[in-house]
Enzyme design. Sequence first.
Site, short mmCIF file in Angstrom:
data_model
loop_
_atom_site.label_atom_id
_atom_site.label_comp_id
_atom_site.label_asym_id
_atom_site.label_seq_id
_atom_site.Cartn_x
_atom_site.Cartn_y
_atom_site.Cartn_z
N GLU A 42 -11.36 3.06 6.72
CA GLU A 42 -10.27 3.38 7.64
C GLU A 42 -10.20 4.89 7.83
OE1 GLU A 42 -5.75 1.76 8.33
OE2 GLU A 42 -6.21 2.68 6.41
N GLU B 248 0.83 -1.21 0.00
CA GLU B 248 0.00 0.00 0.00
C GLU B 248 0.87 1.26 0.00
OE1 GLU B 248 -3.23 2.32 2.89
OE2 GLU B 248 -2.08 0.59 3.63
#
Length: 262
Positions: free
Chosen positions: A240, A143
């Site tokens: 998130e 990521e």
Amino acid sequence: MPKFAANLSTLFTEAAFLERFGLARAAGFDAVEFQFPYAFEPRQIVQRLQRYDLQLVLHNLPAGDWAAGERGIACDPRRAAEFRDSVGLGLEYALELGVKRLHCPAGKLPPKVTAERAHAAYVDNLRYAAAQCRAHGIDLLIEPINTRDIPGYFLTGTRQAAAIIAECGADNLFLQYDIYHAQRMEGELAGTIREFLPLIRHMQLADVPGRRQPGTGEINYPYLFRLLDELGYDGWIGCEYTPQGETAATLAWFEEARAAAR
């Protein structure tokens, strides 16, 4: 409609961690993710997943000393043995928890280590971790993260990640595309998603600025959700974000997305 997973490291934090599973189910989530499970015995988490009929879709490999500011060790050539141990621990939890995707945090560029040396270590470590995961049918994800939130982070862009995935040559190594981080570093969200969708196996969201819930900032999430449907994205989107107040009061966007899909 995209499938949304509640990130229990950031949502429902008004309750203790093990209580958040029930709150996620009550709010209408079918799945959860979190950053790290290692403070708990696997059976404690499995019990909550089973009790509330939730699917766990993602967690991270260990990331070093988080409290001291470490955000991963995969790009540190001096810690290869520690990294391999961390892969073993991460897999031990993944197998017990039934998760099929693990995120490998790259970490910050270590002091006195060149970017070239860190890159070589990162590729070597990813190849090792991907091979270990492949033996158990698990995908490994990387990521890109923005350098405003984490100065010095090694993996910062989608194209950088795509090049590393190609260099590693592992058929179970994919991209975790965080819309919040991508907006802060790159913009051009729709075009980038279109281009790199074949590499994306998991997504995450939060709005910009503030990393708050969708609808509080500049990202047109209803448009992106429609785009993902048009493109046929069938993976999960982890929520998130940092709620403004109690989490349940920040889920209007979630209800609207579900209503639009009916």
